[in-house]
Scaffold this motif. Structure first.
Motif, PDB file in Angstrom:
ATOM      1  N   THR A  45     -14.997 -61.921  17.649  1.00 30.13           N
ATOM      2  CA  THR A  45     -16.360 -62.376  17.696  1.00 30.13           C
ATOM      3  C   THR A  45     -17.358 -62.830  16.872  1.00 30.13           C
ATOM      4  O   THR A  45     -17.727 -63.868  16.742  1.00 30.13           O
ATOM      5  N   VAL A  49     -18.632 -66.963  16.942  1.00 22.46           N
ATOM      6  CA  VAL A  49     -19.894 -67.745  16.615  1.00 22.46           C
ATOM      7  C   VAL A  49     -19.660 -68.712  15.796  1.00 22.46           C
ATOM      8  O   VAL A  49     -20.155 -69.700  15.393  1.00 22.46           O
ATOM      9  N   SER A 132      -7.441 -61.101  22.529  1.00 24.55           N
ATOM     10  CA  SER A 132      -7.439 -61.162  22.771  1.00 24.55           C
ATOM     11  C   SER A 132      -7.305 -60.830  24.462  1.00 24.55           C
ATOM     12  O   SER A 132      -8.208 -60.046  25.156  1.00 24.55           O
ATOM     13  N   ALA A 173     -16.357 -69.069  25.165  1.00 22.13           N
ATOM     14  CA  ALA A 173     -16.937 -68.471  25.144  1.00 22.13           C
ATOM     15  C   ALA A 173     -18.041 -68.074  27.162  1.00 22.13           C
ATOM     16  O   ALA A 173     -18.237 -67.359  26.914  1.00 22.13           O
ATOM     17  N   VAL A 174     -18.240 -69.886  27.413  1.00 18.49           N
ATOM     18  CA  VAL A 174     -19.008 -69.363  28.485  1.00 18.49           C
ATOM     19  C   VAL A 174     -18.483 -68.147  29.621  1.00 18.49           C
ATOM     20  O   VAL A 174     -19.232 -67.066  30.090  1.00 18.49           O
ATOM     21  N   GLY A 176     -15.823 -65.932  28.557  1.00 19.29           N
ATOM     22  CA  GLY A 176     -15.926 -64.718  27.752  1.00 19.29           C
ATOM     23  C   GLY A 176     -17.455 -64.045  28.453  1.00 19.29           C
ATOM     24  O   GLY A 176     -17.867 -62.574  28.822  1.00 19.29           O
ATOM     25  N   ILE A 177     -18.444 -65.157  28.397  1.00 12.40           N
ATOM     26  CA  ILE A 177     -20.465 -63.970  28.453  1.00 12.40           C
ATOM     27  C   ILE A 177     -19.932 -63.872  29.123  1.00 12.40           C
ATOM     28  O   ILE A 177     -20.486 -62.533  29.963  1.00 12.40           O
ATOM     29  N   LEU A 178     -19.197 -64.525  30.642  1.00 16.56           N
ATOM     30  CA  LEU A 178     -19.758 -64.031  31.931  1.00 16.56           C
ATOM     31  C   LEU A 178     -19.179 -62.795  32.580  1.00 16.56           C
ATOM     32  O   LEU A 178     -19.554 -62.071  33.030  1.00 16.56           O
ATOM     33  N   HIS A 180     -17.649 -60.854  30.430  1.00 18.66           N
ATOM     34  CA  HIS A 180     -18.750 -59.565  29.476  1.00 18.66           C
ATOM     35  C   HIS A 180     -19.621 -59.321  30.936  1.00 18.66           C
ATOM     36  O   HIS A 180     -20.472 -57.532  30.545  1.00 18.66           O
ATOM     37  N   PHE A 181     -20.722 -60.015  31.021  1.00 19.65           N
ATOM     38  CA  PHE A 181     -21.680 -59.415  31.720  1.00 19.65           C
ATOM     39  C   PHE A 181     -21.716 -59.069  32.830  1.00 19.65           C
ATOM     40  O   PHE A 181     -21.926 -58.178  33.673  1.00 19.65           O
ATOM     41  N   GLU A 182     -20.196 -59.385  33.596  1.00 21.68           N
ATOM     42  CA  GLU A 182     -19.748 -58.048  34.797  1.00 21.68           C
ATOM     43  C   GLU A 182     -19.189 -57.135  34.559  1.00 21.68           C
ATOM     44  O   GLU A 182     -19.450 -56.492  35.400  1.00 21.68           O
ATOM     45  N   HIS A 183     -18.840 -57.097  33.546  1.00 21.66           N
ATOM     46  CA  HIS A 183     -18.667 -55.918  32.938  1.00 21.66           C
ATOM     47  C   HIS A 183     -19.740 -54.673  33.009  1.00 21.66           C
ATOM     48  O   HIS A 183     -19.756 -53.954  33.648  1.00 21.66           O
TER      49      HIS A 183
END
Length: 189
Positions: A45, A49, A132, A173-174, A176-178, A180-183
């Protein structure tokens, strides 16, 4: 945990890492293994960043790692520690290199450092890929299929489009964020 130890570890990284910010990662993995100041996931992470934050990746990672370890003063400590060796070495080398810029041995040493830096970066790439795609071990059950599919798609896109690597980092990144939010969303449903 004290500021002196943090300074010494990042000072060593500043002295011995050649090849840019990603060349610092083997040293950071060693710090993670030895001192447990941050996990591999946190390091990944921090790298992500740091890659999209303005400035040198190695310096940004040191700042984030120092902050994670000892807060604001830790970030200042780690940043100065990783920066001071480069600053001093560049000043000294610039003075010396003017005299020896056409010297055969100087050129040979600088040429020989290239494959070593490339090897370190390749080793880091393999380790980041493994962490990863298979974050829980080397087995088919531990394979993160969504991460592997995303990686495969990014490789195929990169072979066709040949864009700036930052584009692929942002796409990853996009997604990965999606993911993560799905999880997180699935936890509440």
């Amino acid at each position: 945990m004290n500021y002196f130890l943090l300074f010494v570890e990042f000072f060593k990284i500043g002295i011995f890492s050649f090849g840019g910010g990603y060349a610092t990662l083997p040293f950071l993995y060693h710090i993670s293994d030895t001192y447990h100041w941050f996990s591999y996931e946190e390091l990944s992470t921090m790298l992500a960043v740091s890659s999209i934050t303005p400035g040198p990746v190695g310096l940004n990672v040191a700042t984030f790692a120092g902050f994670k370890t000892l807060g604001v003063l830790g970030s200042i400590d780690a940043t100065l520690a990783i920066m001071i060796p480069s600053f001093v070495i560049v000043i000294l080398i610039s003075k010396i290199l003017k005299k020896f810029k056409d010297n055969f041995y100087t050129k040979a040493v600088l040429y020989a450092l290239r494959p070593a830096a490339a090897g370190m970066i390749a080793a880091v790439g393999v380790r980041l890929f493994k962490n990863s795609i298979m974050p829980y071990g080397l087995s088919i059950q531990a394979l993160d299929s969504r991460g592997f599919i995303l990686f495969a798609l990014l490789v195929l896109i990169s072979l066709k489009l040949k864009k700036d690597p930052l584009v692929y980092l942002l796409i990853g990144a996009v997604f990965g964020i999606l993911l993560h939010f799905e999880h997180i969303f699935n936890l509440f449903v």
